[in-house]
Structure formats: C-alpha cells, structure tokens
Design a protein around this motif. Structure first.
Motif, PDB file in Angstrom:
ATOM      1  N   ASP A   2     -48.022  13.872 -64.886  1.00 22.79           N
ATOM      2  CA  ASP A   2     -47.568  11.932 -64.974  1.00 22.79           C
ATOM      3  C   ASP A   2     -49.233  11.365 -65.256  1.00 22.79           C
ATOM      4  O   ASP A   2     -49.775  11.030 -66.497  1.00 22.79           O
ATOM      5  CB  ASP A   2     -47.263  11.520 -64.131  1.00 22.79           C
ATOM      6  N   ARG A  36     -42.855  16.681 -56.599  1.00 24.31           N
ATOM      7  CA  ARG A  36     -42.681  14.781 -57.167  1.00 24.31           C
ATOM      8  C   ARG A  36     -43.823  14.498 -55.816  1.00 24.31           C
ATOM      9  O   ARG A  36     -44.607  13.604 -55.358  1.00 24.31           O
ATOM     10  CB  ARG A  36     -42.485  14.628 -57.792  1.00 24.31           C
ATOM     11  N   GLU A  37     -42.995  14.210 -55.047  1.00 22.79           N
ATOM     12  CA  GLU A  37     -43.331  13.898 -53.852  1.00 22.79           C
ATOM     13  C   GLU A  37     -44.861  13.889 -52.968  1.00 22.79           C
ATOM     14  O   GLU A  37     -45.120  13.666 -53.126  1.00 22.79           O
ATOM     15  CB  GLU A  37     -42.753  13.982 -52.408  1.00 22.79           C
ATOM     16  N   GLU A  41     -46.180  11.232 -56.935  1.00 24.10           N
ATOM     17  CA  GLU A  41     -45.539  11.974 -58.286  1.00 24.10           C
ATOM     18  C   GLU A  41     -46.549  12.275 -59.354  1.00 24.10           C
ATOM     19  O   GLU A  41     -46.257  11.959 -60.621  1.00 24.10           O
ATOM     20  CB  GLU A  41     -45.324  10.231 -59.022  1.00 24.10           C
ATOM     21  N   ASP A  44     -44.941  15.976 -62.118  1.00 18.80           N
ATOM     22  CA  ASP A  44     -43.440  16.205 -62.226  1.00 18.80           C
ATOM     23  C   ASP A  44     -42.844  16.828 -63.209  1.00 18.80           C
ATOM     24  O   ASP A  44     -43.142  17.101 -64.632  1.00 18.80           O
ATOM     25  CB  ASP A  44     -43.004  15.084 -62.579  1.00 18.80           C
TER      26      ASP A  44
END
Lengths: 115, 115
Positions: A2, A36-37, A41, A44
């Motif tokens: 991301d 992701r956690e 974030e 991903d």
DNA sequence: AGTCAATACATTGCCTGTCGATATATAGAC
DNA sequence: GTCTATATATCGACAGGCAATGTATTGACT
C-alpha cells in the motif's frame, strides 16, 4: 502493498508469511488479514502473490497443509514444519544482519529521526 | 551479493547507490568499492547490476553524469541532482518505515539479539 | 616484449518474483 | 435475487538482478 514501495518488500515476503505462521496454523485468507493488521495496512498481500508463496514454501517442506472440509467453507490450513521453524530463525537473523548492514551504508543519513 | 540472501537486497539497491553518492560525485567502479567497504563485503554489486541502475537513475534525473577524459583512464562521474537529494531523503524515510513495519510483523521474533 | 590482474564501462539474455486479471464457489446480509 | 465478503487457484505481463561477454587501458612482474 500500500503506502510503501512494493519493490522494497521483494525478498522478505516469504519471511513475513513464515513469521505469521509462527504462532499457529492458519489458512491463506487469514494470513492475508493478519499481515494487514500487523503492518497497519502497509502490507496487503494479493492472492496472486500469497498462494504462489505458500506453494513454494510447501514444496520446500517448510510448511505443510491440510484441507478442512468439515465446515461449510473449504479452507486449506498451513502450518510450519520443524524445518520451517528452523528456517524462520535463520531468516530473522539474516534480516537483522541486513538491517545493520544497510544502516552502515546509509551512515549519517540513517540518523534522521525514524517516522 | 555475498553472505546475504540476494533476494533481500532487491528494492534497496537504488537506495544504496543514491546514498553512496550523497557525500560527493563518484564513478561506477568507485561506487562498487565504497559499497563493498561500507557493508563489510556483504554487498558486492556486479557491473551488470550497477550500470543499469545508474542509467535508470540518470534517466529519472536523480543523478547526472560527466565523462572525464583528462586522465588516462576514461571515467564517468555520477553525482546527485537536487531532485536526487530530495528523493534520497524520501527513500531513507521509506526504508525506516519499512523496518519498523517488519519489526511489528515479526513481533516477539524480532526480540532475539541482533547479530 | 609478453602476460596477467586490476581497472573501467557497457550490453545481452536468462531466470525469478510480483501482481493484476480472471475463474470458481460458498455464506450471509439486504 | 443481488451484492459483498470469504476462500483458493492459475495465467500472463512486466521488471529487476546477474552471469556472461565484450572492449580497452594501466601497471606489475617476468
């Protein structure tokens, strides 16, 4: 990926997957979520990235998998093998050597306050 | 690369080259040497890796080059542009975000004593 | 004079890893 | 009935790293 340069992650995706499996077996989709956690974030992993990695790790006998048909939704659970746990230790140590190495290369540049 | 998993380095090679140029102009061969020194021989950029990187950086206007014919041996000197210096700052910050991110993912695994 | 290693830059072609796109299928919400 | 989330998988495009290869100069040793 991301917010971070995806190129940066290349080469440590295996390590991430292995480390997420360190505290117990998980299925693919769950691995995605946990990653992701745990990364706020930032990481991903796409399906097209994750599954090839899992298959590669399995082929290398670092993880082993088992289908679970008992629940409605079919899930393939992955867990570390003994060799996988050992490998994870090596990879973590290598990662830390690498971080130290790059800090040396950056020199004074590395001294700016980390975000 | 030598003692480290080459895959790990992918994605930060640009950063390494930019950072070596931070303290003044250098030619290709010299960049190789500096990088080898600064990393305790861990990073040994091959010509087939280094020159494409330099050309890419130049194309992106992050570095600029000049031939020096005055000495016997022809050397192409590379130096950071203003945009290059700025970019270097971004890349360092990004690297640090990434290290922090991965430390979070590794969790307790990251707590083992670094080498 | 001849050879070898180090210096110095560059390109080509192979391999591998990432990821968008696509496919299939179930569960639950509206 | 439709949409979204869940869940796994493969394919093809693309890019990056690097061994191999090519060219050429310098200096040391013989």
């Amino acid at each position: 990926m991301d917010g971070l340069n995806p190129e940066l992650m290349r080469g440590s995706l295996d390590l991430m997957v292995l480390s997420v499996l360190a505290d117990g077996a998980k299925y693919g989709y769950l691995i995605q979520q946990r990653l992701r956690e745990a990364s706020d974030e930032l990481v991903d992993l796409k399906a097209g990235t994750l599954y090839p990695i899992l298959h590669k790790l399995e082929k290398a006998k670092l993880v082993r998998s088992r289908w679970d048909d008992t629940t409605g939704r079919k899930r393939k659970w992955y867990e570390l093998t003994a060799a996988g746990k050992k490998q994870l230790g090596h990879r973590v140590a290598e990662w830390q050597r690498y971080v130290t190495c790059l800090r040396q290369i950056l020199g004074p540049l590395a001294d700016v306050a980390p975000a």
